[in-house]
Design an enzyme around this catalytic site. Structure first.
Site, PDB file in Angstrom:
ATOM      1  N   TYR A 166      26.870  62.122  56.257  1.00  0.00           N
ATOM      2  CA  TYR A 166      25.343  61.983  55.963  1.00  0.00           C
ATOM      3  C   TYR A 166      24.974  60.495  55.830  1.00  0.00           C
ATOM      4  O   TYR A 166      24.042  60.384  56.548  1.00  0.00           O
ATOM      5  CB  TYR A 166      25.211  62.501  54.489  1.00  0.00           C
ATOM      6  N   VAL A 208      21.091  67.411  41.504  1.00  0.00           N
ATOM      7  CA  VAL A 208      21.108  67.393  40.021  1.00  0.00           C
ATOM      8  C   VAL A 208      19.594  68.166  39.365  1.00  0.00           C
ATOM      9  O   VAL A 208      19.831  68.789  38.458  1.00  0.00           O
ATOM     10  CB  VAL A 208      21.180  66.136  39.710  1.00  0.00           C
ATOM     11  N   SER A 210      17.556  70.477  40.432  1.00  0.00           N
ATOM     12  CA  SER A 210      17.564  71.928  40.589  1.00  0.00           C
ATOM     13  C   SER A 210      18.589  72.660  39.858  1.00  0.00           C
ATOM     14  O   SER A 210      18.359  73.511  39.067  1.00  0.00           O
ATOM     15  CB  SER A 210      17.641  72.226  42.166  1.00  0.00           C
ATOM     16  N   ASN A 211      19.668  72.131  39.823  1.00  0.00           N
ATOM     17  CA  ASN A 211      20.778  72.448  38.987  1.00  0.00           C
ATOM     18  C   ASN A 211      20.396  72.388  37.424  1.00  0.00           C
ATOM     19  O   ASN A 211      20.541  73.627  36.649  1.00  0.00           O
ATOM     20  CB  ASN A 211      22.137  71.498  39.030  1.00  0.00           C
ATOM     21  N   PRO A 293      27.275  57.207  44.206  1.00  0.00           N
ATOM     22  CA  PRO A 293      26.478  55.712  43.686  1.00  0.00           C
ATOM     23  C   PRO A 293      26.293  55.673  42.445  1.00  0.00           C
ATOM     24  O   PRO A 293      25.794  56.603  41.787  1.00  0.00           O
ATOM     25  CB  PRO A 293      25.314  55.868  44.590  1.00  0.00           C
ATOM     26  N   GLN A 295      24.002  53.651  40.818  1.00  0.00           N
ATOM     27  CA  GLN A 295      22.982  53.210  40.373  1.00  0.00           C
ATOM     28  C   GLN A 295      21.944  53.389  41.570  1.00  0.00           C
ATOM     29  O   GLN A 295      22.363  53.041  42.811  1.00  0.00           O
ATOM     30  CB  GLN A 295      22.717  51.806  39.664  1.00  0.00           C
TER      31      GLN A 295
HETATM   32  P1  NAD Z   1      16.519  70.655  53.045  1.00  0.00           P
HETATM   33  O1  NAD Z   1      17.788  71.013  53.220  1.00  0.00           O
HETATM   34  O2  NAD Z   1      15.577  71.831  51.994  1.00  0.00           O
HETATM   35  O3  NAD Z   1      15.647  70.936  54.398  1.00  0.00           O
HETATM   36  C1  NAD Z   1      16.348  70.347  55.628  1.00  0.00           C
HETATM   37  C2  NAD Z   1      15.817  71.416  56.715  1.00  0.00           C
HETATM   38  O4  NAD Z   1      16.428  71.005  57.960  1.00  0.00           O
HETATM   39  C3  NAD Z   1      16.314  72.774  56.284  1.00  0.00           C
HETATM   40  O5  NAD Z   1      15.275  73.700  56.698  1.00  0.00           O
HETATM   41  C4  NAD Z   1      17.335  73.254  57.211  1.00  0.00           C
HETATM   42  O6  NAD Z   1      17.538  74.540  57.479  1.00  0.00           O
HETATM   43  C5  NAD Z   1      17.069  72.374  58.543  1.00  0.00           C
HETATM   44  N1  NAD Z   1      17.995  71.892  59.493  1.00  0.00           N
HETATM   45  C6  NAD Z   1      19.241  71.502  58.969  1.00  0.00           C
HETATM   46  N2  NAD Z   1      20.088  71.426  60.030  1.00  0.00           N
HETATM   47  C7  NAD Z   1      19.372  71.594  61.172  1.00  0.00           C
HETATM   48  C8  NAD Z   1      19.661  71.644  62.774  1.00  0.00           C
HETATM   49  N3  NAD Z   1      20.601  71.185  63.298  1.00  0.00           N
HETATM   50  N4  NAD Z   1      18.552  72.197  63.424  1.00  0.00           N
HETATM   51  C9  NAD Z   1      17.425  72.625  62.887  1.00  0.00           C
HETATM   52  N5  NAD Z   1      17.207  72.734  61.572  1.00  0.00           N
HETATM   53  C10 NAD Z   1      18.005  72.213  60.768  1.00  0.00           C
HETATM   54  O7  NAD Z   1      16.363  69.368  52.627  1.00  0.00           O
HETATM   55  P2  NAD Z   1      15.049  68.238  52.016  1.00  0.00           P
HETATM   56  O8  NAD Z   1      15.467  67.945  50.710  1.00  0.00           O
HETATM   57  O9  NAD Z   1      13.811  68.970  52.458  1.00  0.00           O
HETATM   58  O10 NAD Z   1      15.319  67.165  53.094  1.00  0.00           O
HETATM   59  C11 NAD Z   1      14.536  66.986  54.395  1.00  0.00           C
HETATM   60  C12 NAD Z   1      15.177  65.614  54.941  1.00  0.00           C
HETATM   61  O11 NAD Z   1      14.509  64.604  53.957  1.00  0.00           O
HETATM   62  C13 NAD Z   1      16.310  65.529  55.520  1.00  0.00           C
HETATM   63  O12 NAD Z   1      16.477  64.638  56.667  1.00  0.00           O
HETATM   64  C14 NAD Z   1      16.978  64.595  54.168  1.00  0.00           C
HETATM   65  O13 NAD Z   1      17.998  64.093  54.788  1.00  0.00           O
HETATM   66  C15 NAD Z   1      15.870  63.665  53.993  1.00  0.00           C
HETATM   67  N6  NAD Z   1      15.825  63.372  52.428  1.00  0.00           N
HETATM   68  C16 NAD Z   1      15.784  64.026  51.450  1.00  0.00           C
HETATM   69  C17 NAD Z   1      15.888  63.562  50.233  1.00  0.00           C
HETATM   70  C18 NAD Z   1      15.505  64.583  48.893  1.00  0.00           C
HETATM   71  O14 NAD Z   1      16.013  63.982  47.820  1.00  0.00           O
HETATM   72  N7  NAD Z   1      15.124  65.753  49.097  1.00  0.00           N
HETATM   73  C19 NAD Z   1      16.293  62.346  49.757  1.00  0.00           C
HETATM   74  C20 NAD Z   1      16.484  61.323  51.101  1.00  0.00           C
HETATM   75  C21 NAD Z   1      16.363  61.858  52.473  1.00  0.00           C
HETATM   76  N1  UDP Z   2      24.987  65.519  39.231  1.00  0.00           N
HETATM   77  C1  UDP Z   2      25.017  65.815  37.878  1.00  0.00           C
HETATM   78  N2  UDP Z   2      25.371  67.265  37.883  1.00  0.00           N
HETATM   79  C2  UDP Z   2      24.960  68.377  38.693  1.00  0.00           C
HETATM   80  C3  UDP Z   2      24.612  67.396  40.143  1.00  0.00           C
HETATM   81  C4  UDP Z   2      24.527  66.178  40.103  1.00  0.00           C
HETATM   82  O1  UDP Z   2      25.334  65.147  37.319  1.00  0.00           O
HETATM   83  O2  UDP Z   2      25.069  69.506  38.596  1.00  0.00           O
HETATM   84  C5  UDP Z   2      25.005  63.845  39.508  1.00  0.00           C
HETATM   85  C6  UDP Z   2      25.795  63.403  40.467  1.00  0.00           C
HETATM   86  O3  UDP Z   2      26.993  63.349  40.231  1.00  0.00           O
HETATM   87  C7  UDP Z   2      24.804  62.247  40.888  1.00  0.00           C
HETATM   88  C8  UDP Z   2      23.458  62.506  40.572  1.00  0.00           C
HETATM   89  O4  UDP Z   2      23.559  63.841  39.769  1.00  0.00           O
HETATM   90  O5  UDP Z   2      25.240  61.165  40.304  1.00  0.00           O
HETATM   91  C9  UDP Z   2      22.534  62.869  41.991  1.00  0.00           C
HETATM   92  O6  UDP Z   2      23.132  63.951  42.703  1.00  0.00           O
HETATM   93  P1  UDP Z   2      22.419  64.759  43.702  1.00  0.00           P
HETATM   94  O7  UDP Z   2      23.632  65.725  44.387  1.00  0.00           O
HETATM   95  O8  UDP Z   2      21.315  65.392  42.971  1.00  0.00           O
HETATM   96  O9  UDP Z   2      22.094  63.690  44.628  1.00  0.00           O
HETATM   97  P2  UDP Z   2      22.601  62.430  45.204  1.00  0.00           P
HETATM   98  O10 UDP Z   2      21.682  61.293  44.984  1.00  0.00           O
HETATM   99  O11 UDP Z   2      24.111  62.044  44.836  1.00  0.00           O
HETATM  100  O12 UDP Z   2      22.310  62.591  46.844  1.00  0.00           O
END
Ligand code: NAD
Ligand code: UDP
Ligand code: UDP
Length: 336
Positions: A166, A208, A210-211, A293, A295
């Site tokens: 990732y 975290v 959603s959990n 990570p 922080q």
């Molecule tokens: P999500 O998992 O809900 O959405 C990702 C979408 O991409 C899903 O609909 C999935 O089916 C689709 N997908 C995955 N692999 C695919 C493929 N090979 N071909 C076509 N579709 C594919 O995640 P999200 O939280 O909505 O994240 C969206 C974007 O934002 C991602 O690129 C993620 O890396 C980035 N991002 C999200 C967060 C966050 O906190 N949510 C943080 C940093 C970066």
């Molecule tokens: N985490 C937690 N309980 C959970 C899920 C995650 O304490 O049920 C912690 C995890 O160890 C991390 C932080 O919450 O330190 C954020 O995790 P998440 O998977 O949401 O996103 P990340 O920032 O790691 O991509």
């Protein structure tokens, strides 16, 4: 019988005769959490035509079902690791699983999605002259040694650990974006998104917020992964979507951090969720995963200056909106 008489066109085609969209927009990963909110926002503008390409790995048709059949909306089941031929002006490239549980489930597929998927979308942008935005991540900073993280920080990333598919995948995706920009003149935008939450997150997707919300609603113990002192900064999804659109339509390539600078320990988050949803639930400590990570907090000086953007929703404002959505989907109404 008059064989030359044409039957009336089906409504989408009839509509398109009068409708000339100003902007054709492709959203990869548009059936996911952030993508579906972006679809909603872009569809509000009736000059936009939106095409979603998604393979439904972590997303769902449910998230965008309210647009299916709309004349300005199109949904394609498509995997971005394969070639895609469409004619568009803008590409929001989000496709990639974002939750650690899902991106680690098939790490080879995750890196293919990040590398081949981004290469394909850049090839598409090059062919049709589209502007392309990549949703990169705060994970490019790894376990950061600089705090808070400015865009100029190069990061502290394990190149071959369990999160590498990732975080290194996104780092290569950023490299591809800038090489296509430098070599082929493609118009690029790179957002570095920090932890984002809100309605429509997968209930069991393992992140975290959603959990904790699902656990509190179900009356289960909140699972704080040790030590619990690690920090994150949580951005409400509508703020984030606003930042993405500003970045796309602005003139800076980025990378630009998009996130909420409010920083919380994971234990503080658990206590806040407990207080807001159910003061009777317990908080328990469980094992953590490798390379977590310690922080994370965005420096958003650049987003403020360049995009005039900063988040509006504090954590305590956003959590109840997410609770409402989770209660509806879990079928557990608020009792007290
Ligand atoms: P999500 O998992 O809900 O959405 C990702 C979408 O991409 C899903 O609909 C999935 O089916 C689709 N997908 C995955 N692999 C695919 C493929 N090979 N071909 C076509 N579709 C594919 O995640 P999200 O939280 O909505 O994240 C969206 C974007 O934002 C991602 O690129 C993620 O890396 C980035 N991002 C999200 C967060 C966050 O906190 N949510 C943080 C940093 C970066
Ligand atoms: N985490 C937690 N309980 C959970 C899920 C995650 O304490 O049920 C912690 C995890 O160890 C991390 C932080 O919450 O330190 C954020 O995790 P998440 O998977 O949401 O996103 P990340 O920032 O790691 O991509
Ligand atoms: N590509 C795509 N749609 C297009 C144009 C290209 O999916 O409309 C993909 C194609 O599969 C190719 C990749 O983008 O492998 C990179 O394209 P580019 O033209 O940059 O490189 P080349 O095809 O010369 O390797």
């Amino acid at each position: 019988e008059d064989n030359n008489k044409q039957p009336p066109l089906p409504s989408p085609l009839r509509f398109s005769k009068f409708f000339q969209p100003n902007m054709r927009i492709l959203i990869t990963g548009g059936a996911g959490f952030i993508g579906s909110h972006l679809v909603d926002r872009l569809m509000e503008n009736e000059k936009n035509e939106v095409i979603v390409a998604d393979n439904y790995f972590t997303g769902s048709k449910d998230n965008i079902k309210h647009w299916i059949g709309h004349p300005r909306f199109e949904l394609i089941r498509h995997d971005v690791t394969e070639t895609l031929l469409v004619e568009v002006d803008r590409i929001y490239h989000l496709a990639c699983p974002a939750s650690p549980i899902y991106y680690k489930y098939n790490p080879v597929k995750t890196i293919k999605t990040n590398v081949i998927g981004t290469l394909n979308m850049l090839g598409l942008a090059k062919r049709v002259g589209a502007r392309i935005l990549l949703t990169s991540t705060s994970e490019v900073y790894g376990d950061p040694l600089v705090h808070p993280q400015p865009e100029t920080y190069w990061g502290n990333v394990n190149p071959n650990g369990v999160r590498s598919c990732y975080d290194e995948g996104k780092r290569v995706a950023e490299t591809l974006m800038f090489d296509y920009h430098r070599q082929h003149g493609i118009e690029i935008r790179v957002a570095r998104i920090f932890n984002t939450y809100g309605p429509r997150m997968n209930i069991d997707d393992g992140r975290v917020v959603s959990n904790f919300i699902a656990q509190a609603i179900r009356g289960e113990s909140l699972t704080v992964q040790s030590p619990g002192s690690q920090t994150r900064s949580f951005c409400y999804v509508s703020d984030l979507v606003d930042g993405l659109i500003r970045l796309m339509e602005g003139s800076d390539t980025g990378p630009i951090n998009l996130g909420n600078p409010g920083e919380f320990t994971v234990l503080e988050l658990a206590e806040t969720v407990k207080e807001l949803i159910d003061p009777d639930v317990e908080i328990k400590t469980v094992d953590n995963t490798p390379d977590d990570p310690k922080q994370r907090k965005p420096d958003i000086t650049k987003a403020k200056e360049v995009l005039g953007w900063e988040p509006k929703f504090a954590l305590r404002d956003g959590l109840p909106l997410m609770e409402e959505d989770f209660r509806q989907r879990l079928g557990v109404p608020k009792s007290k």
